[in-house]
Design a protein around this motif. Structure first.
Motif, PDB file in Angstrom:
ATOM      1  N   ALA A 255       0.831  -1.211   0.000  1.00 38.66           N
ATOM      2  CA  ALA A 255       0.000   0.000   0.000  1.00 38.66           C
ATOM      3  C   ALA A 255       0.862   1.256   0.000  1.00 38.66           C
ATOM      4  CB  ALA A 255      -0.920   0.000   1.225  1.00 38.66           C
ATOM      5  N   ASP A 256       2.143   1.102   0.329  1.00 43.19           N
ATOM      6  CA  ASP A 256       3.051   2.248   0.378  1.00 43.19           C
ATOM      7  C   ASP A 256       3.552   2.588  -1.025  1.00 43.19           C
ATOM      8  OD1 ASP A 256       4.912   3.950   2.307  1.00 43.19           O
ATOM      9  OD2 ASP A 256       6.164   3.149   0.682  1.00 43.19           O
ATOM     10  N   GLU A 257       3.387   3.828  -1.401  1.00 47.54           N
ATOM     11  CA  GLU A 257       3.740   4.249  -2.770  1.00 47.54           C
ATOM     12  C   GLU A 257       5.227   4.066  -3.046  1.00 47.54           C
ATOM     13  OE1 GLU A 257       3.449   8.196  -5.669  1.00 47.54           O
ATOM     14  OE2 GLU A 257       2.338   8.134  -3.777  1.00 47.54           O
ATOM     15  N   ALA A 258       6.079   4.396  -2.071  1.00 52.30           N
ATOM     16  CA  ALA A 258       7.526   4.260  -2.260  1.00 52.30           C
ATOM     17  C   ALA A 258       7.922   2.801  -2.442  1.00 52.30           C
ATOM     18  CB  ALA A 258       8.263   4.872  -1.071  1.00 52.30           C
ATOM     19  N   GLU A 259       7.309   1.904  -1.659  1.00 50.94           N
ATOM     20  CA  GLU A 259       7.604   0.484  -1.807  1.00 50.94           C
ATOM     21  C   GLU A 259       7.143  -0.042  -3.169  1.00 50.94           C
ATOM     22  OE1 GLU A 259       6.364  -2.061   1.301  1.00 50.94           O
ATOM     23  OE2 GLU A 259       7.602  -1.094   2.840  1.00 50.94           O
ATOM     24  N   ARG A 260       5.976   0.439  -3.617  1.00 52.86           N
ATOM     25  CA  ARG A 260       5.499   0.009  -4.942  1.00 52.86           C
ATOM     26  C   ARG A 260       6.462   0.447  -6.033  1.00 52.86           C
ATOM     27  NH1 ARG A 260       0.516   1.916  -3.216  1.00 52.86           N
ATOM     28  NH2 ARG A 260       0.586   3.631  -4.732  1.00 52.86           N
ATOM     29  N   ALA A 261       6.978   1.658  -5.900  1.00 50.50           N
ATOM     30  CA  ALA A 261       7.939   2.153  -6.894  1.00 50.50           C
ATOM     31  C   ALA A 261       9.214   1.317  -6.882  1.00 50.50           C
ATOM     32  CB  ALA A 261       8.257   3.619  -6.630  1.00 50.50           C
ATOM     33  N   SER A 262       9.676   0.962  -5.672  1.00 52.36           N
ATOM     34  CA  SER A 262      10.873   0.129  -5.558  1.00 52.36           C
ATOM     35  C   SER A 262      10.618  -1.255  -6.147  1.00 52.36           C
ATOM     36  CB  SER A 262      11.278   0.003  -4.089  1.00 52.36           C
ATOM     37  OG  SER A 262      12.358  -0.902  -3.936  1.00 52.36           O
ATOM     38  N   GLY A 263       9.432  -1.804  -5.874  1.00 52.32           N
ATOM     39  CA  GLY A 263       9.100  -3.116  -6.423  1.00 52.32           C
ATOM     40  C   GLY A 263       9.027  -3.107  -7.929  1.00 52.32           C
ATOM     41  N   ALA A 264       8.420  -2.077  -8.488  1.00 54.04           N
ATOM     42  CA  ALA A 264       8.319  -1.974  -9.950  1.00 54.04           C
ATOM     43  C   ALA A 264       9.704  -1.882 -10.581  1.00 54.04           C
ATOM     44  CB  ALA A 264       7.481  -0.750 -10.327  1.00 54.04           C
ATOM     45  N   GLU A 265      10.605  -1.138  -9.926  1.00 51.22           N
ATOM     46  CA  GLU A 265      11.973  -1.015 -10.438  1.00 51.22           C
ATOM     47  C   GLU A 265      12.681  -2.365 -10.399  1.00 51.22           C
ATOM     48  OE1 GLU A 265      16.111   1.497  -9.583  1.00 51.22           O
ATOM     49  OE2 GLU A 265      14.342   1.769  -8.304  1.00 51.22           O
ATOM     50  N   GLY A 266      12.491  -3.107  -9.313  1.00 46.99           N
ATOM     51  CA  GLY A 266      13.126  -4.408  -9.197  1.00 46.99           C
ATOM     52  C   GLY A 266      12.628  -5.395 -10.236  1.00 46.99           C
ATOM     53  N   VAL A 267      11.310  -5.423 -10.454  1.00 45.62           N
ATOM     54  CA  VAL A 267      10.746  -6.329 -11.450  1.00 45.62           C
ATOM     55  C   VAL A 267      11.219  -5.953 -12.844  1.00 45.62           C
ATOM     56  CG1 VAL A 267       8.613  -7.102 -12.546  1.00 45.62           C
ATOM     57  CG2 VAL A 267       8.736  -6.938 -10.052  1.00 45.62           C
ATOM     58  N   GLU A 268      11.253  -4.649 -13.124  1.00 45.33           N
ATOM     59  CA  GLU A 268      11.696  -4.206 -14.451  1.00 45.33           C
ATOM     60  C   GLU A 268      13.159  -4.559 -14.683  1.00 45.33           C
ATOM     61  OE1 GLU A 268      11.886  -0.226 -17.310  1.00 45.33           O
ATOM     62  OE2 GLU A 268      11.146  -0.064 -15.256  1.00 45.33           O
ATOM     63  N   MET A 269      14.001  -4.409 -13.659  1.00 44.98           N
ATOM     64  CA  MET A 269      15.412  -4.781 -13.805  1.00 44.98           C
ATOM     65  C   MET A 269      15.560  -6.257 -14.110  1.00 44.98           C
ATOM     66  SD  MET A 269      17.329  -2.632 -10.773  1.00 44.98           S
ATOM     67  CE  MET A 269      18.817  -3.615 -11.023  1.00 44.98           C
ATOM     68  N   LEU A 270      14.749  -7.094 -13.440  1.00 43.51           N
ATOM     69  CA  LEU A 270      14.788  -8.531 -13.704  1.00 43.51           C
ATOM     70  C   LEU A 270      14.413  -8.825 -15.150  1.00 43.51           C
ATOM     71  CD1 LEU A 270      14.822 -11.546 -12.920  1.00 43.51           C
ATOM     72  CD2 LEU A 270      12.463 -11.267 -12.159  1.00 43.51           C
ATOM     73  N   LEU A 271      13.329  -8.225 -15.615  1.00 43.55           N
ATOM     74  CA  LEU A 271      12.867  -8.479 -16.985  1.00 43.55           C
ATOM     75  C   LEU A 271      13.858  -7.965 -18.015  1.00 43.55           C
ATOM     76  CD1 LEU A 271       9.094  -7.604 -16.475  1.00 43.55           C
ATOM     77  CD2 LEU A 271      10.111  -9.879 -16.686  1.00 43.55           C
ATOM     78  N   ARG A 272      14.461  -6.792 -17.736  1.00 44.53           N
ATOM     79  CA  ARG A 272      15.456  -6.256 -18.680  1.00 44.53           C
ATOM     80  C   ARG A 272      16.717  -7.119 -18.703  1.00 44.53           C
ATOM     81  NH1 ARG A 272      14.123  -1.708 -21.067  1.00 44.53           N
ATOM     82  NH2 ARG A 272      12.521  -0.355 -20.149  1.00 44.53           N
ATOM     83  N   SER A 273      17.093  -7.658 -17.559  1.00 48.01           N
ATOM     84  CA  SER A 273      18.238  -8.575 -17.541  1.00 48.01           C
ATOM     85  C   SER A 273      17.927  -9.819 -18.368  1.00 48.01           C
ATOM     86  CB  SER A 273      18.568  -8.977 -16.100  1.00 48.01           C
ATOM     87  OG  SER A 273      19.044  -7.879 -15.366  1.00 48.01           O
ATOM     88  N   GLY A 274      16.683 -10.279 -18.262  1.00 48.47           N
ATOM     89  CA  GLY A 274      16.264 -11.409 -19.092  1.00 48.47           C
ATOM     90  C   GLY A 274      16.325 -11.087 -20.569  1.00 48.47           C
ATOM     91  N   ASN A 275      15.892  -9.886 -20.939  1.00 49.02           N
ATOM     92  CA  ASN A 275      15.993  -9.455 -22.342  1.00 49.02           C
ATOM     93  C   ASN A 275      17.438  -9.496 -22.815  1.00 49.02           C
ATOM     94  OD1 ASN A 275      13.471  -6.821 -22.043  1.00 49.02           O
ATOM     95  ND2 ASN A 275      13.234  -8.993 -22.455  1.00 49.02           N
ATOM     96  N   ALA A 276      18.340  -8.959 -21.968  1.00 51.17           N
ATOM     97  CA  ALA A 276      19.751  -8.887 -22.363  1.00 51.17           C
ATOM     98  C   ALA A 276      20.364 -10.271 -22.498  1.00 51.17           C
ATOM     99  CB  ALA A 276      20.528  -8.060 -21.334  1.00 51.17           C
TER     100      ALA A 276
END
Length: 361
Positions: A255-276
């Protein structure tokens, strides 16, 4: 090479024998299970039984745990001028052969990087190795004649030779072969207790990920038993990545906006690493990956549909680089994905529409 002996008539051994026999090599077939050797012989892979005189090359296609003993036996009995094995692990068998007093000058470890989820001689094909890497792990003492015989074998099988040090090979296959097998099995295992209604939703993604989970467990226990530490090291790294992914997903649901932003960044980094990482996987014929575009066609589950599509593409000179089929749940139909060069898309789409095919945008 005029004569060869294949010891072990499973998928790899029989496929090599089929390729050699098709090119005029006189092949002898031997297996601890006589029925497998008879099956391979019936398929045209060679003649059942050991040769009456030494052959040019013996190809040892047995589980890793039995390679050293089999090679030593071939050398002791003088069955061949040179001996290679085609096992998926190289360092351990070579060390064991040394301990057994085997001759490293007439032995060469090798590993064709090709296979199927099916095993046994009935799954074998003469073109199994076409265009695939075939690793050779010579030592400074490897006899030149044996190396040349191995290179001739690879050429006759249509494969591409790659020279590596044995332990470096084992670390590499732990990453690109052995760990993917376990990860595929882990994902597939999640389906065992799943509700039938959930399993019925399976699409092409889960089919792609779990395809190799259909492999023979006994065979893989043999392989992993010969290379456990490098695989465990990689799985430990994957476990760390999974923990990071779990943390990011938990944050994404916060429910915390800052945590959601951190989570979205982490998931995106994982997916981008997979792309690479995916972009580094070699493309067609082992070349650099090519960027293809997809033309998706609705097909019915009737005889001749695939042949019609290929013929229609050929009519306008479009080469289909790769194909995938996504089966529609509960329907006698599916979608066929045709991967082609980007410039060929408009021509192919127009031709298929003109010939009555339904395309998905």
């Amino acid at each position: 090479m005029r004569t060869a002996l294949v010891l072990g008539t499973g998928l790899i051994g029989t496929s090599a024998a089929l390729a050699l026999a098709a090119r005029g090599v006189r092949v002898h077939l031997s297996d601890r299970d006589p029925e497998r050797a008879r099956t391979a012989a019936a398929l045209g892979a060679g003649t059942e039984g050991e040769p009456g005189s030494p052959v040019d090359l013996a190809i040892v296609a047995v589980p890793p745990a039995h390679i050293a003993q089999t090679v030593a036996d071939v050398q002791r009995r003088g069955l061949a001028r040179g001996v290679i094995d085609v096992g998926s692990v190289k360092g351990g068998p070579r060390r064991e052969l040394t301990e057994r007093g085997g001759d490293l000058t007439t032995y060469l470890g090798s590993h064709p990087m090709s296979g199927r989820e099916q095993s046994g001689p009935l799954a074998a094909t003469a073109d199994l190795f076409e265009g695939r890497p075939w690793v050779l792990t010579p030592t400074p003492g490897t006899d030149t004649e044996v190396l040349n015989l191995a290179l001739e074998l690879i050429a006759l099988c249509g494969a591409v030779p790659v020279v590596m040090e044995a332990d470096a090979h084992d670390r590499a296959v732990a990453l690109v072969s052995h760990t993917p097998q376990l990860l595929s099995s882990l994902v597939a295992a999640r389906l065992v207790e799943a509700a039938e209604t959930d399993v019925r939703l399976c699409g092409q993604g889960i089919r792609d990920v779990t395809r190799i989970a259909g492999s023979d467990p006994g065979m893989w226990v043999d392989i992993l038993s010969a290379n456990p530490d490098p695989v465990a090291d990689i799985l430990a790294e994957v476990a760390g990545d999974l923990q990071a992914a779990v943390k990011a997903l938990r944050e994404l649901g916060s429910a915390d906006e800052a945590e959601r932003a951190s989570g979205a960044e982490g998931v995106e980094m994982l997916l981008r690493s997979g792309n690479a990482g995916r972009a580094r996987v070699p493309g067609k014929h082992g070349q650099a990956p090519a960027a293809y575009e997809t033309v998706t066609v609705l097909i019915s589950d009737r005889p001749g549909q695939l042949a019609r599509i290929f013929a229609d593409a050929d009519a306008v000179g479009v080469n289909i680089e790769d194909v995938r089929i996504e089966h529609a749940t509960g329907q006698q139909a599916g979608y066929m994905q045709l991967m082609v060069e980007p410039g060929a898309v408009p021509v192919l789409e127009q031709e298929l529409r003109d010939r009555g095919w339904s395309l998905r945008q």
